[in-house]
Design a protein around this motif. Sequence first.
Motif, PDB file in Angstrom:
ATOM      1  N   ILE A 224       4.511  11.723 -14.780  1.00 38.18           N
ATOM      2  CA  ILE A 224       3.053  11.734 -14.812  1.00 38.18           C
ATOM      3  C   ILE A 224       2.577  10.287 -14.776  1.00 38.18           C
ATOM      4  CG2 ILE A 224       1.001  12.458 -16.104  1.00 38.18           C
ATOM      5  CD1 ILE A 224       2.969  14.405 -17.635  1.00 38.18           C
ATOM      6  N   GLY A 225       1.682   9.970 -13.851  1.00 35.59           N
ATOM      7  CA  GLY A 225       1.217   8.588 -13.804  1.00 35.59           C
ATOM      8  C   GLY A 225       0.333   8.300 -12.617  1.00 35.59           C
ATOM      9  N   ASP A 226       0.441   7.086 -12.110  1.00 28.49           N
ATOM     10  CA  ASP A 226      -0.385   6.649 -10.986  1.00 28.49           C
ATOM     11  C   ASP A 226       0.382   5.592 -10.195  1.00 28.49           C
ATOM     12  OD1 ASP A 226      -0.959   4.029 -12.370  1.00 28.49           O
ATOM     13  OD2 ASP A 226      -2.050   5.338 -13.729  1.00 28.49           O
ATOM     14  N   HIS A 227      -0.233   5.143  -9.102  1.00 27.95           N
ATOM     15  CA  HIS A 227       0.329   4.074  -8.285  1.00 27.95           C
ATOM     16  C   HIS A 227       1.816   4.310  -8.002  1.00 27.95           C
ATOM     17  CE1 HIS A 227      -3.093   1.104  -9.578  1.00 27.95           C
ATOM     18  NE2 HIS A 227      -3.517   2.102  -8.837  1.00 27.95           N
ATOM     19  N   GLY A 228       2.628   3.251  -8.179  1.00 26.18           N
ATOM     20  CA  GLY A 228       4.042   3.361  -7.862  1.00 26.18           C
ATOM     21  C   GLY A 228       4.806   4.332  -8.725  1.00 26.18           C
TER      22      GLY A 228
ATOM     23  N   VAL B  48       0.824  -1.209   0.000  1.00 24.80           N
ATOM     24  CA  VAL B  48       0.000   0.000   0.000  1.00 24.80           C
ATOM     25  C   VAL B  48       0.861   1.263   0.000  1.00 24.80           C
ATOM     26  CG1 VAL B  48      -1.872   1.191   1.214  1.00 24.80           C
ATOM     27  CG2 VAL B  48      -1.811  -1.283   1.181  1.00 24.80           C
ATOM     28  N   LEU B  49       2.083   1.175   0.510  1.00 23.49           N
ATOM     29  CA  LEU B  49       2.996   2.324   0.465  1.00 23.49           C
ATOM     30  C   LEU B  49       3.416   2.638  -0.970  1.00 23.49           C
ATOM     31  CD1 LEU B  49       5.376   1.578   3.479  1.00 23.49           C
ATOM     32  CD2 LEU B  49       3.430   3.144   3.418  1.00 23.49           C
ATOM     33  N   ILE B  50       3.501   1.623  -1.824  1.00 21.39           N
ATOM     34  CA  ILE B  50       3.829   1.711  -3.258  1.00 21.39           C
ATOM     35  C   ILE B  50       4.962   2.699  -3.562  1.00 21.39           C
ATOM     36  CG2 ILE B  50       1.675   0.787  -4.103  1.00 21.39           C
ATOM     37  CD1 ILE B  50       0.582   3.525  -4.581  1.00 21.39           C
TER      38      ILE B  50
END
Length: 271
Positions: free
Chosen positions: A205-209, A41-43
Amino acid sequence: MLTAADLRAHLLAARLAGVVGTTREESLRSYRLFAARDPRVLIGLDPEGAWGEREVLALMADRCGVSADPRHISGHDVIDVGRTLAGLDACAERLAAAARRGAAVLLGTGHPHRLLRFYAVLADALSAAGCTVLTPAQGRCVDITTRFGLRTYNLDYVRGVGLVRGAAPQRPGCEPGAHTHSPLPVRTALDAAAAVGGPLPELVIGDHGWVCAAGQLGFEAVGLADVNDPAPFVGQAEGVVSVVVPLDDGVRSGYYLPLTRYVLNRACLSQ
């Protein structure tokens, strides 16, 4: 031109904001795991603060509009549409600044089935504006621990957007890429870029990790996050992540394209 009112209506109709598909149970479980410092969850984030469950819930209520009541434990979660619009506006400002200086940018997603087209259109517009869209470590193997054990993936880029694919060949017609929250793909990309002397991205630019790990390493990072992914919002609160747009990251791929058009219009990057 898509107005803020038009987009607000779309966000609510597509359930990208308002009452979303993410359940309260999913969100609360993620907050508990984050408080326990579970790396899943810390990713890629290494929080400095003492983030207990109540602190995480209070932050998510502030940043996303979810209920701050810990006794609210079931049903579908809620994202305040005004916060989503504000996040998209802030994202547009960062893209406009990157375009003005012709910055090197790196884009990547852990949700290629849903979000690849969203990022790909941004990559096309930034490239047309004079930015260098980086694709370091293409084809490099990345070993990621999953609930099924250690799996080997390959880092790839589709229209300038980083993602990971399974090592086994995909069936014809399948959408590209695997769903992952891992920070390892962006770390692999950044390590490879540094190893050859750059260029390194001025904006990720992105998501998650992709967002959390890049921000943790000191790169300016902006992106999207659902309400069951507290790490980007904690990173933003601690000054590690620059911009986080709260929205449901699991709806149909085409529903995100009006958001892309809105961001590019606000950034004066429409083609």
